[in-house]
Structure formats: C-alpha cells, structure tokens
Design a protein around this motif. Structure first.
Motif, short mmCIF file in Angstrom:
data_model
loop_
_atom_site.label_atom_id
_atom_site.label_comp_id
_atom_site.label_asym_id
_atom_site.label_seq_id
_atom_site.Cartn_x
_atom_site.Cartn_y
_atom_site.Cartn_z
N LYS A 323 -53.28 45.42 -26.19
CA LYS A 323 -54.36 46.41 -25.46
C LYS A 323 -53.53 46.83 -24.18
O LYS A 323 -52.60 46.32 -23.65
N GLN A 325 -53.19 47.69 -20.33
CA GLN A 325 -53.70 46.86 -19.18
C GLN A 325 -53.18 47.49 -17.95
O GLN A 325 -52.07 48.31 -18.12
N GLU A 338 -58.49 46.28 -18.23
CA GLU A 338 -57.88 46.99 -19.32
C GLU A 338 -58.02 48.56 -19.11
O GLU A 338 -58.77 49.03 -18.53
#
Length: 442
Positions: A323, A325, A338
């Motif tokens: 993901k 970040q 995030e």
C-alpha cells in the motif's frame, strides 16, 4: 536495430563445367557419331536433363542474389530511416540528442521505453517560469528539455554528450536509470544563487549528480557535482526522489534526496547540509525493496514556512502487494498513515511509479500513482483526503498508455506515452482533472 553485414559468411557454389568434353573431336565418322549420340540416354543431374538443371540452378542463384541485395538495401534503408528519424528529433529543437555512446544498439525510439522521468520548475528574478524535464533518449543518454516562458521555447541538452569528453563523463547507464531533480534559489552572504541539481544512480549502485550553477546567465553549462567527496551507496534496485526543503531564515536552501540504503533497503534521506550523515526516514520492515519514491516540501502545520517534507513509498503488505504510505519530516521522520485510500498495489516494478505535486501555495498536496496498466490514480488533501480513482486527462492524445510520470511543484504533470512526452496542468478547482497543454518531446 542491428544492421546486417552484407554477404557475411555466405558463399555461392558455382556449377562445374561438365559439358566441355562434348565438343571434343571423335574418332567415329560423322554419321556414326550422330547415330551413337542419338541412341545414347540423355545425361541427367538431380533427375533432370542437364539443360533443364542448369536453367533452374541459374534461376535459383538469381533469386538468392536478389534476396541478399534486398536485405542489404533494406538494412541501408532502415539505417537511412533511423538517421532521418534522429535528424527530425534534432531539427525539432536545433540540438543533437542522439546516442551519447551509451547503448551499442541504436533504436528507432525517441525515448527509451523503460526511461524514468523527472521534472522541476524555477522562477527567475524577472518572474519568468522555467521548466526542466529529464529522461533517457532512445540510446540511453540522459536528456534535459528546458522551457523558457519569456521566449516560449523548448531547448534540449544531451547531458551524456556534454560530459563525454570531460574528465568526469557520465558512464554507460542502465536502460531504466533512476533520476531525480530539483531547482532552487538561496542567499549566500547577500549573493543569490540559482541552481539546478540532477541525481542518478550509476551502474555500481552509487548516487551521482550533475548541476547548473548559474540558471540566470548560464543555464546550459552543466558541471559534475562530487557530493563533497562522499560515496553514497544504494540498495540494488533503489529508486530516487528529491526536494528543495526551504528554511525558516536565510540559509543554503537545503536539498534532500531519498533512496534505499544498502543492506536492508531502509529509506535514507540525504540532506545538503550534511552529506555524510543521512537520516533514516522509513525502517526496512515498513517498506518493500525497490519501492517507487516521491518527495515534496510542504507547508508547516503553523502555516508560516515550507520546511516540512513529505515522502511517499510502498509498504510491504504481502510477498506480491503493498500500500502507498506517507512519511513526514518536521523535527524528525515519522509514519503518517496510508495514501490512495488504502488501495492495494502490486509489488514494485518499473511500471508502478509515484509522484507528488502541489496546489494552493503548497497547502494542497496531490499524490499520484502510475499503475501497471498505464493509468494514473491518486488522492489529494484539501482539509481532508479525496480519492482520485482515475485521473481525467482532457484534451491531447486519446490513446494514452503511460510508461513513466513526473510532476513539478507548480502543478504540472508530465507523462511518457507512445514515445512522446505530454504536458498537462492540474485543475486547481478539481484536481481530478488534468488539462492537456502540449507534447513537449520529440
């Protein structure tokens, strides 16, 4: 495209002259000779009468020679076409940006298909905007495109060619060399400095840098920067990101460069004020090796200075996904949540790239990701995060398929698609919309 050597290793065997004895004088009387000849079985070769055999052989040889000539002609035509292609690229801006001696095999591309892209902008003392776009051309050379708002023109510098005959040449680079750039101004004892810096990773995984020391009077004079003698090693496959970190008071305009350090791939940030002591921005267990990186200055929470740094990278979610970040630097680096609404991203690749740009005088930050399918998604922060499932590119080419992206601090977006670099501006009222401006290369 490699040109073939004509007739390389090719030998054509000519038929032996077996027919010479047929014209020798015979001891038989003429009539007997004619009778014997008429009764003899006709001579054959490969099941064919000799005359038919040699006629067919001659036709085959003619076809072979014609095919070889066609191949040579095709090769020369291809070379001529390539040369014309390069002349067109040169004539488009009056500058040579051909090979730089990097790749041994010339290509028909203006831009290396795996080239990265970097962009920065600078406003001169008279208020005119200058833009700098960096990439690798079809031969792997590092090329700079420069825009001058005052005379409304683009010019090209082939940095590899510029340094080719110097004591510090740009050595042959990988086909997808990581690059990062900034332009900045600072006061040094009441003497304003206006500079541009470009960093790239050399094949030995060390960071190298070149610069223009005087953007006002000598924007085309590039020199090699030694980083004060420091050798900065990177993790194999590390990417780069850079930013100009403004100071509260008169100072040297600290620049910052993010990279993954050797050993454990933790993200280090090198600061222009202390090149020998990089700070750890993201621990190795929080980031995937080979992550794309994006770095930008941001307004401090007090709203009085642009001294905060924001870093975008990919966290490790599983063996093949992660993901986006956010990490932030104020007094120190810390994890800041995030990005991209927590969207799951594929593992790092040359096709997964991050970029950040700014709106509203550094107060609105736009985070972007080039996805492996060639589309661009993102999010922006304006009092709260707003998702951008897919950027709406308006105007310009309809068949976009980006292979690299970059942004500057002035909300300009650049993307490589179909061997061209396109320029868009981010809509300030609706940052999900990018408006086409121009195709800036070739």
């Amino acid at each position: 495209m490699q040109s073939q050597e004509p007739y390389d290793g090719l030998e054509v065997a000519l038929p032996e002259r077996h027919w010479a004895h047929e014209h020798e004088q015979s001891d038989l009387a003429p009539s007997a000779h004619r009778l014997e000849t008429s009764l003899q079985e006709p001579r054959r070769k490969c099941g064919l009468p000799l005359r038919s055999f040699y006629i067919i052989l001659g036709i085959v040889i003619i076809f072979i020679l014609a095919a070889i000539a066609g191949g040579v002609g095709g090769g020369l035509s291809s070379k001529s076409s390539h040369n014309q292609h390069q002349e067109d690229a040169t004539n488009s801006d009056g500058n040579n940006h051909t090979n730089g001696g990097n790749l041994t095999n010339p290509t028909s591309y203006h831009i290396l298909p795996t080239s990265h892209l970097s962009a920065t902008n600078w406003t001169d003392p008279d208020g005119y905007t200058h833009r700098f776009i960096f990439f690798q051309d079809g031969y792997g050379a590092i090329v700079a495109r420069r825009w001058n708002t005052q005379n409304q023109s683009w010019t090209t510098d082939n940095l590899t060619d510029i340094f080719q005959t110097s004591r510090t040449p740009i050595n042959p680079l990988s086909p997808s060399t990581p690059i990062a750039s900034i332009s900045f101004s600072y006061n040094e004892i009441n003497n304003t400095r206006n500079k541009i810096l470009l960093w790239y990773i050399a094949p030995d995984n060390t960071i190298a840098s070149v610069e223009v020391q005087d953007l006002v009077d000598a924007p085309e004079e590039w020199t090699f920067k030694t980083l004060d003698g420091e050798v900065i090693e990177t993790y194999p496959g590390s990417q780069l990101a850079a930013a100009w970190n403004r100071c509260l008071d008169i100072c040297v305009g600290y620049w910052a460069v993010a990279y993954q350090r050797p050993g454990d791939a933790g993200i280090n940030v090198l600061n222009g004020s202390d090149k020998s002591h990089a700070s750890l921005a993201v621990e190795s267990d929080r980031v995937v090796a080979g992550t794309s990186l994006a770095l930008t200055p941001e307004v401090q929470t007090d709203g009085d200075s642009v001294a905060r740094l924001t870093l975008m990278s990919e966290s490790l979610l599983s063996s093949d996904s992660g993901k986006a970040q956010k990490s932030t630097y104020e007094a120190e680096w810390y994890h800041d949540g995030e990005l991209l609404s927590g969207t799951t991203l594929p593992a790092p690749s040359t096709m997964l790239q991050f970029s950040i740009t700014l709106l509203d005088n550094f107060r609105t930050v736009v985070f972007l990701a080039l996805l492996p399918n060639g589309t661009v998604a993102g999010s922006y922060y304006r009092s709260h995060f707003v998702s951008i499932p897919a950027v709406d590119f308006r105007g310009g080419p309809s068949d976009l398929n980006f292979t690299a992206i970059a942004t500057s601090e002035e909300a300009m977006f650049y993307g490589i698609s179909n061997d061209e670099i396109h320029q868009y501006s981010v809509d300030h009222t609706d940052p999900t919309v990018f408006q086409y401006i121009d195709t800036i290369f070739p």
